[in-house]
Design an enzyme around this catalytic site. Sequence first.
Site, PDB file in Angstrom:
ATOM      1  N   ARG A  33       7.316  21.847   2.083  1.00 38.03           N
ATOM      2  CA  ARG A  33       6.683  20.642   1.523  1.00 38.03           C
ATOM      3  C   ARG A  33       5.474  20.228   2.357  1.00 38.03           C
ATOM      4  NH1 ARG A  33      10.608  15.831   0.243  1.00 38.03           N
ATOM      5  NH2 ARG A  33       8.537  15.073  -0.261  1.00 38.03           N
ATOM      6  N   ARG A  60      14.189   3.082   2.615  1.00 39.04           N
ATOM      7  CA  ARG A  60      12.767   3.225   2.245  1.00 39.04           C
ATOM      8  C   ARG A  60      12.416   2.404   0.997  1.00 39.04           C
ATOM      9  NH1 ARG A  60      10.490   9.021   3.304  1.00 39.04           N
ATOM     10  NH2 ARG A  60       8.562   7.843   3.433  1.00 39.04           N
ATOM     11  N   LYS A 111      -1.581  16.607   4.116  1.00 35.71           N
ATOM     12  CA  LYS A 111      -0.726  16.341   2.938  1.00 35.71           C
ATOM     13  C   LYS A 111      -0.774  14.851   2.602  1.00 35.71           C
ATOM     14  CE  LYS A 111       3.845  15.796   3.659  1.00 35.71           C
ATOM     15  NZ  LYS A 111       4.421  14.527   3.185  1.00 35.71           N
ATOM     16  N   ASN A 112      -0.651  14.005   3.624  1.00 28.47           N
ATOM     17  CA  ASN A 112      -0.523  12.563   3.382  1.00 28.47           C
ATOM     18  C   ASN A 112      -1.849  11.879   3.093  1.00 28.47           C
ATOM     19  OD1 ASN A 112       2.169  12.921   3.625  1.00 28.47           O
ATOM     20  ND2 ASN A 112       2.356  11.992   5.645  1.00 28.47           N
ATOM     21  N   CYS A 148      16.197   8.105   0.857  1.00 28.72           N
ATOM     22  CA  CYS A 148      16.024   9.512   1.185  1.00 28.72           C
ATOM     23  C   CYS A 148      16.726   9.730   2.520  1.00 28.72           C
ATOM     24  CB  CYS A 148      14.543   9.880   1.264  1.00 28.72           C
ATOM     25  SG  CYS A 148      13.815   9.472   2.837  1.00 28.72           S
ATOM     26  N   ASP A 189       6.148  10.763  12.488  1.00 27.70           N
ATOM     27  CA  ASP A 189       6.185  12.116  11.929  1.00 27.70           C
ATOM     28  C   ASP A 189       6.076  13.195  13.001  1.00 27.70           C
ATOM     29  OD1 ASP A 189       4.370  11.403   8.844  1.00 27.70           O
ATOM     30  OD2 ASP A 189       6.389  10.931   9.537  1.00 27.70           O
ATOM     31  N   ARG A 204       8.832  11.163  -2.997  1.00 33.71           N
ATOM     32  CA  ARG A 204       8.674   9.705  -2.980  1.00 33.71           C
ATOM     33  C   ARG A 204       7.206   9.304  -3.145  1.00 33.71           C
ATOM     34  NH1 ARG A 204      11.903   6.772  -1.081  1.00 33.71           N
ATOM     35  NH2 ARG A 204      10.338   5.305  -0.387  1.00 33.71           N
TER      36      ARG A 204
HETATM   37  C1  EPZ Z   1       4.277   7.409   4.837  1.00 32.41           C
HETATM   38  O1  EPZ Z   1       5.485   7.110   4.181  1.00 32.41           O
HETATM   39  C2  EPZ Z   1       4.279   8.910   5.021  1.00 32.41           C
HETATM   40  N1  EPZ Z   1       4.310   9.569   3.715  1.00 32.41           N
HETATM   41  C3  EPZ Z   1       5.493   9.333   5.859  1.00 32.41           C
HETATM   42  O2  EPZ Z   1       5.392  10.730   6.078  1.00 32.41           O
HETATM   43  C4  EPZ Z   1       5.428   8.615   7.204  1.00 32.41           C
HETATM   44  O3  EPZ Z   1       6.575   8.936   7.956  1.00 32.41           O
HETATM   45  C5  EPZ Z   1       5.357   7.097   6.976  1.00 32.41           C
HETATM   46  O4  EPZ Z   1       4.235   6.782   6.125  1.00 32.41           O
HETATM   47  C6  EPZ Z   1       5.192   6.332   8.274  1.00 32.41           C
HETATM   48  O5  EPZ Z   1       4.020   6.746   8.917  1.00 32.41           O
HETATM   49  C7  EPZ Z   1       3.160   9.654   3.010  1.00 32.41           C
HETATM   50  O6  EPZ Z   1       2.111   9.192   3.419  1.00 32.41           O
HETATM   51  C8  EPZ Z   1       3.240  10.371   1.690  1.00 32.41           C
HETATM   52  P1  EPZ Z   1       5.860   3.315   5.109  1.00 32.41           P
HETATM   53  P2  EPZ Z   1       5.696   5.627   3.556  1.00 32.41           P
HETATM   54  O7  EPZ Z   1       5.765   2.598   3.820  1.00 32.41           O
HETATM   55  O8  EPZ Z   1       4.408   5.059   3.142  1.00 32.41           O
HETATM   56  C9  EPZ Z   1       9.121  -0.080   5.452  1.00 32.41           C
HETATM   57  C10 EPZ Z   1       6.128  12.911   6.198  1.00 32.41           C
HETATM   58  O9  EPZ Z   1       6.912  13.414   7.003  1.00 32.41           O
HETATM   59  N2  EPZ Z   1       8.691  -0.485   4.099  1.00 32.41           N
HETATM   60  O10 EPZ Z   1       4.692   3.301   6.015  1.00 32.41           O
HETATM   61  O11 EPZ Z   1       6.801   5.719   2.567  1.00 32.41           O
HETATM   62  C11 EPZ Z   1       9.821   1.261   5.455  1.00 32.41           C
HETATM   63  O12 EPZ Z   1      11.206   1.099   5.179  1.00 32.41           O
HETATM   64  C12 EPZ Z   1       6.443  11.569   5.590  1.00 32.41           C
HETATM   65  O13 EPZ Z   1       5.019  13.403   5.869  1.00 32.41           O
HETATM   66  C13 EPZ Z   1       9.243  -1.633   3.534  1.00 32.41           C
HETATM   67  O14 EPZ Z   1      10.093  -2.295   4.133  1.00 32.41           O
HETATM   68  O15 EPZ Z   1       6.225   4.825   4.813  1.00 32.41           O
HETATM   69  C14 EPZ Z   1       9.589   1.768   6.852  1.00 32.41           C
HETATM   70  O16 EPZ Z   1      10.555   1.197   7.721  1.00 32.41           O
HETATM   71  C15 EPZ Z   1       7.836  11.115   5.936  1.00 32.41           C
HETATM   72  N3  EPZ Z   1       8.844  -2.004   2.280  1.00 32.41           N
HETATM   73  C16 EPZ Z   1       8.219   1.196   7.206  1.00 32.41           C
HETATM   74  O17 EPZ Z   1       7.957   0.167   6.253  1.00 32.41           O
HETATM   75  C17 EPZ Z   1       7.904  -1.299   1.578  1.00 32.41           C
HETATM   76  O18 EPZ Z   1       7.565  -1.706   0.446  1.00 32.41           O
HETATM   77  C18 EPZ Z   1       7.091   2.205   7.129  1.00 32.41           C
HETATM   78  O19 EPZ Z   1       7.176   2.820   5.860  1.00 32.41           O
HETATM   79  C19 EPZ Z   1       7.350  -0.144   2.176  1.00 32.41           C
HETATM   80  C20 EPZ Z   1       7.754   0.234   3.434  1.00 32.41           C
END
Ligand code: EPZ
Length: 428
Positions: free
Chosen positions: A405, A128, A22-23, A123, A313, A99
């Site tokens: 999802r 996030r 998915k991701n 969320c 995850d 998202r």
């Molecule tokens: C991706 O989300 C995945 N989703 C998530 O999977 C996964 O849990 C996550 O990466 C971590 O591996 C998709 O790929 C569609 P991040 P993402 O940006 O990109 C902080 C699932 O279950 N951050 O890597 O949104 C954030 O708060 C989903 O399939 C900032 O501070 O996650 C977090 O603490 C859930 N500023 C950390 O980085 C930003 O601009 C990692 O978030 C962006 C992120």
Amino acid sequence: MDRILIRGGATLKGEIDISGAKNAALPLMCAGILTEGVLKLRNLPHLADIDTMAKLLQQLGVAISVEDGPMATSPQTGTFSTKAITDYTAPYELVRKMRASILVLGPLVARCGKAKVSLPGGCALGTRPVDLHIKGLQQLGAEIDLQDGYIHASAPNGLRGAEIFFPVVTVTGTENLLMAACLAKGETRLINAAREPEVTDLAECLVKMGAEISGIGTGTLVIQGKESLNGADHAIVADRIVAGTYAMAAAITHGEVELIGARVEHIQSVISYLEQVGVSVSKTEDGLFVKRSGADIRGVDITTEPYPGFPTDMQAQAMALMCLANGASVINETIFENRFMHVPELCRLGANITVNGTVATVRGVAELHGAPVMATDLRASVSLVLAGLAAKGETIVSRIYHLDRGYDHVEQKLAACGASIERLKAAA
Ligand code: EPZ
């Protein structure tokens, strides 16, 4: 709303096909915005999030056709063709549902010089933020205005390469800026970039489309921007989180399951964890064979980390397994500030778990007992299914739209391996 009924106690035995990730599929679909050519994506999983992303892309002007595989559960093949962008808005109604819609931001600005994308808002997992997506685009020369809950981005003279450092590893942040950089003038360096296999899969597809990217698979991606990209034909990488989830299902039910299509090299941290717990994992010609050998499993601590560390995850799924371990497991969730919504639901099944901030302590119990429980987010929902498979008696999981999802045909795949599991359709 549909629910899932599980009668626990069955031992899983058989094979499970692992669908496309998915991701990886979500950013790859958005890459279709970058080209007037036809992007063909094979191994598309049947998931609600994929349908939501397709709806959004069609609203933007992307022509999409999807052909089914030979069986209902077979992966699909999708073609994405963007002759012209007819709308550059990703509305709140869609973004709040998923998202990952934020992934149209970079490609839209790169392709047509403007985008109006709703801020995703928080969320269940936490605030996030998307500040790093925005900051990176500004460094590439986009003007960004945050107004009325929307990101208004414009780059009338196109984007230009820059050096972007990520203070925090962000998966979709890396993906958004990687796609934008492919059409920026000059060189872009993404430093401390995410190394998740889904990011690598996106980069490999972009190269097939004519992008020039070096450092793929490392924390430093260097992109030489191009005037335009072409279409390509790409098979989406297998879903490592779905593979890890079904490995936990085999472990929690004392079973043995072959995960067809699983990529061992993408879940080394989960494999190593399972071996420490007392579950044997071996590579096969077609994927991965997981077998719970001993009667007992050991409590093993977990700290979630960016790839190649233990995936956040997979945290909820591992916690379900630890509920029945011989001993305790301390689980430290370092990525999201609120990813323990599955804890009170697991405790309803008889688990012994205490939470202190971002650390959960699981003390193994001899058995779990079925009860009605409620899904709160995608991975929490599947952890409740795992626990229900092992619990004595009946477990009913509600709000399983969360599950749909990210897991296609989950009840069929588990039932085919011997689980007593069925979907209770909501009254029409
Ligand atoms: C991706 O989300 C995945 N989703 C998530 O999977 C996964 O849990 C996550 O990466 C971590 O591996 C998709 O790929 C569609 P991040 P993402 O940006 O990109 C902080 C699932 O279950 N951050 O890597 O949104 C954030 O708060 C989903 O399939 C900032 O501070 O996650 C977090 O603490 C859930 N500023 C950390 O980085 C930003 O601009 C990692 O978030 C962006 C992120």
